[in-house]
Write a protein that holds these residues in place. Structure first.
Motif, PDB file in Angstrom:
ATOM      1  N   ASP A 102       1.985   0.717 -18.128  1.00  0.00           N
ATOM      2  CA  ASP A 102       3.208   1.726 -17.268  1.00  0.00           C
ATOM      3  C   ASP A 102       2.755   1.569 -15.950  1.00  0.00           C
ATOM      4  OD1 ASP A 102       5.172   3.285 -16.309  1.00  0.00           O
ATOM      5  OD2 ASP A 102       4.132   5.680 -17.182  1.00  0.00           O
ATOM      6  N   PRO A 103       3.818   0.854 -15.511  1.00  0.00           N
ATOM      7  CA  PRO A 103       4.275   0.498 -13.782  1.00  0.00           C
ATOM      8  C   PRO A 103       4.300   1.472 -13.329  1.00  0.00           C
ATOM      9  CG  PRO A 103       5.955  -0.798 -15.060  1.00  0.00           C
ATOM     10  CD  PRO A 103       5.602  -0.247 -16.099  1.00  0.00           C
ATOM     11  N   ASP A 104       4.066   2.798 -13.776  1.00  0.00           N
ATOM     12  CA  ASP A 104       4.437   4.067 -12.381  1.00  0.00           C
ATOM     13  C   ASP A 104       2.443   4.201 -12.823  1.00  0.00           C
ATOM     14  OD1 ASP A 104       7.154   4.299 -12.241  1.00  0.00           O
ATOM     15  OD2 ASP A 104       7.342   5.702 -13.544  1.00  0.00           O
ATOM     16  N   ALA A 105       1.849   4.032 -13.842  1.00  0.00           N
ATOM     17  CA  ALA A 105       0.581   4.881 -13.847  1.00  0.00           C
ATOM     18  C   ALA A 105       0.025   3.973 -13.573  1.00  0.00           C
ATOM     19  CB  ALA A 105       0.235   4.554 -14.952  1.00  0.00           C
TER      20      ALA A 105
ATOM     21  N   THR B  60       0.716   1.797 -11.209  1.00  0.00           N
ATOM     22  CA  THR B  60       0.934   2.373  -9.371  1.00  0.00           C
ATOM     23  C   THR B  60       0.134   3.938  -8.486  1.00  0.00           C
ATOM     24  OG1 THR B  60       3.217   1.629  -9.113  1.00  0.00           O
ATOM     25  CG2 THR B  60       2.532   3.654  -7.269  1.00  0.00           C
ATOM     26  N   ARG B  61       0.020   4.111  -9.845  1.00  0.00           N
ATOM     27  CA  ARG B  61      -1.036   5.948  -8.959  1.00  0.00           C
ATOM     28  C   ARG B  61      -2.415   5.206  -9.030  1.00  0.00           C
ATOM     29  NH1 ARG B  61       2.729   7.930 -12.900  1.00  0.00           N
ATOM     30  NH2 ARG B  61       1.133   7.607 -14.299  1.00  0.00           N
ATOM     31  N   THR B  62      -2.812   4.565  -9.927  1.00  0.00           N
ATOM     32  CA  THR B  62      -3.854   4.094 -10.029  1.00  0.00           C
ATOM     33  C   THR B  62      -4.658   2.804  -8.271  1.00  0.00           C
ATOM     34  OG1 THR B  62      -4.199   3.953 -11.958  1.00  0.00           O
ATOM     35  CG2 THR B  62      -6.096   2.515 -10.937  1.00  0.00           C
TER      36      THR B  62
ATOM     37  N   LEU C  60      -6.687   4.083  -5.468  1.00  0.00           N
ATOM     38  CA  LEU C  60      -7.577   3.084  -4.622  1.00  0.00           C
ATOM     39  C   LEU C  60      -7.553   3.495  -3.062  1.00  0.00           C
ATOM     40  CD1 LEU C  60     -10.123   0.990  -5.348  1.00  0.00           C
ATOM     41  CD2 LEU C  60      -8.322  -0.606  -5.186  1.00  0.00           C
ATOM     42  N   ILE C  61      -6.765   3.259  -2.586  1.00  0.00           N
ATOM     43  CA  ILE C  61      -6.213   2.813  -1.214  1.00  0.00           C
ATOM     44  C   ILE C  61      -6.381   4.472  -0.505  1.00  0.00           C
ATOM     45  CG2 ILE C  61      -4.592   2.625   0.253  1.00  0.00           C
ATOM     46  CD1 ILE C  61      -2.807   0.442  -1.850  1.00  0.00           C
ATOM     47  N   ALA C  62      -6.384   5.288  -1.023  1.00  0.00           N
ATOM     48  CA  ALA C  62      -5.921   6.814  -0.135  1.00  0.00           C
ATOM     49  C   ALA C  62      -8.002   6.735   0.338  1.00  0.00           C
ATOM     50  CB  ALA C  62      -6.034   7.444  -1.116  1.00  0.00           C
ATOM     51  N   ALA C  63      -8.572   5.722  -1.092  1.00  0.00           N
ATOM     52  CA  ALA C  63     -10.208   6.468  -1.223  1.00  0.00           C
ATOM     53  C   ALA C  63     -10.834   5.498  -0.229  1.00  0.00           C
ATOM     54  CB  ALA C  63     -10.377   6.546  -3.283  1.00  0.00           C
ATOM     55  N   HIS C  64     -10.611   4.499   0.212  1.00  0.00           N
ATOM     56  CA  HIS C  64     -10.537   3.933   0.804  1.00  0.00           C
ATOM     57  C   HIS C  64     -10.300   3.383   2.436  1.00  0.00           C
ATOM     58  CE1 HIS C  64     -12.569   3.321  -3.046  1.00  0.00           C
ATOM     59  NE2 HIS C  64     -13.904   2.755  -2.346  1.00  0.00           N
ATOM     60  N   PRO C  65     -10.103   3.815   3.200  1.00  0.00           N
ATOM     61  CA  PRO C  65      -8.942   4.171   4.528  1.00  0.00           C
ATOM     62  C   PRO C  65      -9.388   3.259   5.070  1.00  0.00           C
ATOM     63  CG  PRO C  65     -10.255   5.973   4.428  1.00  0.00           C
ATOM     64  CD  PRO C  65      -9.994   5.855   3.364  1.00  0.00           C
ATOM     65  N   GLY C  66      -8.960   2.533   5.870  1.00  0.00           N
ATOM     66  CA  GLY C  66      -9.224   1.573   6.745  1.00  0.00           C
ATOM     67  C   GLY C  66     -10.208   0.460   5.672  1.00  0.00           C
ATOM     68  N   LYS C  67     -10.142   0.121   4.775  1.00  0.00           N
ATOM     69  CA  LYS C  67     -10.509  -1.465   3.714  1.00  0.00           C
ATOM     70  C   LYS C  67      -9.638  -2.225   3.522  1.00  0.00           C
ATOM     71  CE  LYS C  67     -14.772  -0.292   4.578  1.00  0.00           C
ATOM     72  NZ  LYS C  67     -15.985  -0.618   3.947  1.00  0.00           N
ATOM     73  N   VAL C  68      -8.094  -1.716   3.265  1.00  0.00           N
ATOM     74  CA  VAL C  68      -7.556  -1.866   2.874  1.00  0.00           C
ATOM     75  C   VAL C  68      -6.399  -3.116   4.082  1.00  0.00           C
ATOM     76  CG1 VAL C  68      -4.833  -2.271   1.148  1.00  0.00           C
ATOM     77  CG2 VAL C  68      -7.240  -1.164   0.766  1.00  0.00           C
ATOM     78  N   ASP C  69      -6.425  -3.555   4.521  1.00  0.00           N
ATOM     79  CA  ASP C  69      -4.814  -4.219   4.965  1.00  0.00           C
ATOM     80  C   ASP C  69      -3.743  -4.381   4.457  1.00  0.00           C
ATOM     81  OD1 ASP C  69      -3.717  -6.013   7.297  1.00  0.00           O
ATOM     82  OD2 ASP C  69      -2.861  -7.096   5.382  1.00  0.00           O
TER      83      ASP C  69
ATOM     84  N   VAL D 151       2.555  -8.040  -3.500  1.00  0.00           N
ATOM     85  CA  VAL D 151       3.394  -7.348  -4.968  1.00  0.00           C
ATOM     86  C   VAL D 151       3.953  -8.343  -5.542  1.00  0.00           C
ATOM     87  CG1 VAL D 151       4.281  -5.423  -5.645  1.00  0.00           C
ATOM     88  CG2 VAL D 151       2.996  -5.384  -3.628  1.00  0.00           C
ATOM     89  N   SER D 152       3.599  -8.945  -7.035  1.00  0.00           N
ATOM     90  CA  SER D 152       4.836 -10.576  -7.390  1.00  0.00           C
ATOM     91  C   SER D 152       4.263  -9.847  -8.895  1.00  0.00           C
ATOM     92  CB  SER D 152       3.270 -11.458  -6.999  1.00  0.00           C
ATOM     93  OG  SER D 152       3.351 -11.940  -6.012  1.00  0.00           O
ATOM     94  N   LEU D 153       5.885  -8.847  -8.935  1.00  0.00           N
ATOM     95  CA  LEU D 153       6.202  -8.305  -9.828  1.00  0.00           C
ATOM     96  C   LEU D 153       7.760  -8.796 -10.552  1.00  0.00           C
ATOM     97  CD1 LEU D 153       4.360  -4.388  -9.640  1.00  0.00           C
ATOM     98  CD2 LEU D 153       3.838  -6.798 -10.498  1.00  0.00           C
ATOM     99  N   LEU D 154       8.161  -9.378  -8.994  1.00  0.00           N
ATOM    100  CA  LEU D 154       9.434  -9.957  -9.160  1.00  0.00           C
ATOM    101  C   LEU D 154      10.468  -8.388  -9.666  1.00  0.00           C
ATOM    102  CD1 LEU D 154       9.084 -13.014 -11.097  1.00  0.00           C
ATOM    103  CD2 LEU D 154       9.118 -12.864  -8.576  1.00  0.00           C
ATOM    104  N   ASP D 155       9.952  -7.271  -9.436  1.00  0.00           N
ATOM    105  CA  ASP D 155      11.097  -6.098  -9.342  1.00  0.00           C
ATOM    106  C   ASP D 155      11.255  -5.081  -8.003  1.00  0.00           C
ATOM    107  OD1 ASP D 155      12.011  -3.896  -9.654  1.00  0.00           O
ATOM    108  OD2 ASP D 155      10.782  -3.706 -12.332  1.00  0.00           O
ATOM    109  N   ALA D 156      12.472  -5.854  -7.241  1.00  0.00           N
ATOM    110  CA  ALA D 156      12.624  -5.492  -5.864  1.00  0.00           C
ATOM    111  C   ALA D 156      12.638  -3.384  -5.578  1.00  0.00           C
ATOM    112  CB  ALA D 156      13.417  -5.690  -5.184  1.00  0.00           C
ATOM    113  N   ARG D 157      13.372  -3.293  -6.681  1.00  0.00           N
ATOM    114  CA  ARG D 157      13.045  -1.632  -6.652  1.00  0.00           C
ATOM    115  C   ARG D 157      11.512  -1.263  -7.311  1.00  0.00           C
ATOM    116  NH1 ARG D 157      12.221   2.367 -10.476  1.00  0.00           N
ATOM    117  NH2 ARG D 157      11.851   0.726 -12.411  1.00  0.00           N
ATOM    118  N   ARG D 158      10.918  -1.700  -8.008  1.00  0.00           N
ATOM    119  CA  ARG D 158       9.125  -1.345  -7.477  1.00  0.00           C
ATOM    120  C   ARG D 158       8.690  -1.840  -6.774  1.00  0.00           C
ATOM    121  NH1 ARG D 158       6.578   1.745 -10.427  1.00  0.00           N
ATOM    122  NH2 ARG D 158       8.413   1.717 -12.759  1.00  0.00           N
ATOM    123  N   GLU D 159       8.524  -2.586  -6.074  1.00  0.00           N
ATOM    124  CA  GLU D 159       8.528  -2.662  -4.639  1.00  0.00           C
ATOM    125  C   GLU D 159       8.594  -1.924  -3.931  1.00  0.00           C
ATOM    126  OE1 GLU D 159       7.888  -6.340  -1.156  1.00  0.00           O
ATOM    127  OE2 GLU D 159       7.901  -7.166  -3.403  1.00  0.00           O
TER     128      GLU D 159
END
Length: 390
Positions: free
Chosen positions: A208-211, A213-215, A219-228, A232-240
């Protein structure tokens, strides 16, 4: 010169190559409005006596020269990514050497570079993946060490091994969280859809892409400053677009969507994507010119340059999408960036002659070849060797 290109029904059709050469001058102001990386291919050594399944034989001079070409136009290089045939001819030993050499070259010329760190040194023996999460994390750590010791920022590539052994989102959060705790500089996450690699179905612990995305956001929220950022390579512009609007401030969305990149890079009133694209390997000089138009506030000029390239991109990345590298290397040969159409792992055979002929025709129509006459002559030789009389 008139070329006879393949046509349906075992026929041919005439094609008159473009007469005007491409005119894309290296140099110019650095790109400012977007961070743009071209995922670069590797040049095989055609003289190497290699066999199926053997280590890749790379022409290092030609491979590094192509990276200097991309840097000369102001683009960054995304090294040792799937465009470089990771897992499709280039093993981890070859990728590690590629990272070391390209990072040193980037330092010498002042080029921007990020490098892929994955888990492809984990070989499958028998049926299934005889590994657990600890082995997957250790494999990532080994590759991260090579990237960091080379002085390059890392892209945490999507892992076939992790997709095979993870039981749910918590396992992704555990492995990636441990990695982010120890990186010395912010990394780029990598969300590669199953159209690029079927083994990555259900990445981030859910189909499920929504699930998923939440993961990612957790992950990003739990590690501030660690993710530049996240590629996203999903070929789905709306999702991106939905994902990039939810990213924390300072975390970039890098589009890897080779179907919808013009509108995603241009953006909207709320957000815009940066770029980490395999299609920018053959489009490099043109893409740099387009982004400079965006830098100058000329969005219509940006789209006027980049929109016509989408037909070629969609052709190169048609199913099976993972075989896009064959068209990319064909165009590099036709453009004069290498002296042959040979790929590591013999992947030059992965696309049909009609597919390659159409790629040539579209690229020629865009004016991508610095020497159209040389490109046409090389295409003519390829057609003859493949049995299409000229």
């Amino acid at each position: 010169m008139i070329l006879r290109l393949p046509a349906p029904g075992r026929a041919t059709r005439p094609y008159r190559p473009r007469a005007e050469p491409a005119r894309f001058t290296p140099g110019g102001a650095p790109l400012t409005s977007r961070v743009v990386f071209a995922a670069a291919h590797v040049v095989a050594d055609p003289y190497a006596d290699t066999g199926p399944g053997g280590p890749a034989a790379v022409d290092w001079d030609a491979t590094l020269a192509f990276r200097r070409h991309l840097w000369s136009h102001g683009l960054g290089v995304a090294e040792a990514m799937d465009t470089a045939q990771r897992g499709m001819g280039l093993d981890w030993s070859g990728a590690a050497e590629l990272i070391r050499r390209s990072a040193a070259e980037a330092k010498a010329v002042g080029g921007r570079i990020v490098c892929g760190a994955g888990t492809d040194q984990l070989a499958v023996t028998g049926i299934g993946w005889p590994y657990g999460l600890d082995e997957v994390r250790a494999a990532y750590e080994e590759q991260l060490t090579v990237c960091e010791e080379s002085g390059a920022r890392a892209v945490l590539m999507a892992s076939r091994a992790l997709a095979a052994v993870a039981k749910g989102p918590e396992d992704y959060l555990e492995v990636y969280g441990r990695l982010l705790d120890q990186v010395s500089a912010p990394v780029v996450l990598h969300w590669l859809g199953p159209m690029f690699d079927p083994a990555l179905e259900g990445y981030w612990g859910s189909v499920d892409p929504d699930a998923a995305t939440r993961t990612v956001l957790e992950l990003i929220a739990a590690h501030p400053g660690k993710v530049d950022g996240i590629k996203v390579s999903l070929l789905d512009a709306r999702r991106e677009i939905e994902l990039r609007r939810l990213l924390p401030d300072g975390v970039r969305c890098y589009t890897g969507d080779d179907f919808h990149y013009p509108e995603l890079i241009e953006g909207d009133d709320h957000s815009a994507s940066h770029a980490l694209l395999g299609v920018f390997d053959p489009l490099g000089p043109l893409a740099a010119r387009a982004v400079r138009a965006l830098d100058a506030g000329d969005a219509p000029g940006f789209r006027a340059l980049l929109d016509p390239t989408v037909e070629l991109a969609r052709h190169l990345f048609q199913e099976p999408t993972r075989c896009y590298k064959t068209g990319v290397v064909l165009l590099a040969w036709l453009a004069g960036h290498q002296a042959h159409f040979t790929m590591v792992g013999g992947l030059q055979s992965a696309r049909s002659l009609p597919h390659l002929a159409r790629a040539y025709e579209l690229a020629d129509g865009l004016g991508l070849f610095p020497d159209p006459e040389r490109a046409a002559e090389r295409m003519r030789h390829l057609l003859i060797v493949q049995g299409v009389a000229q």
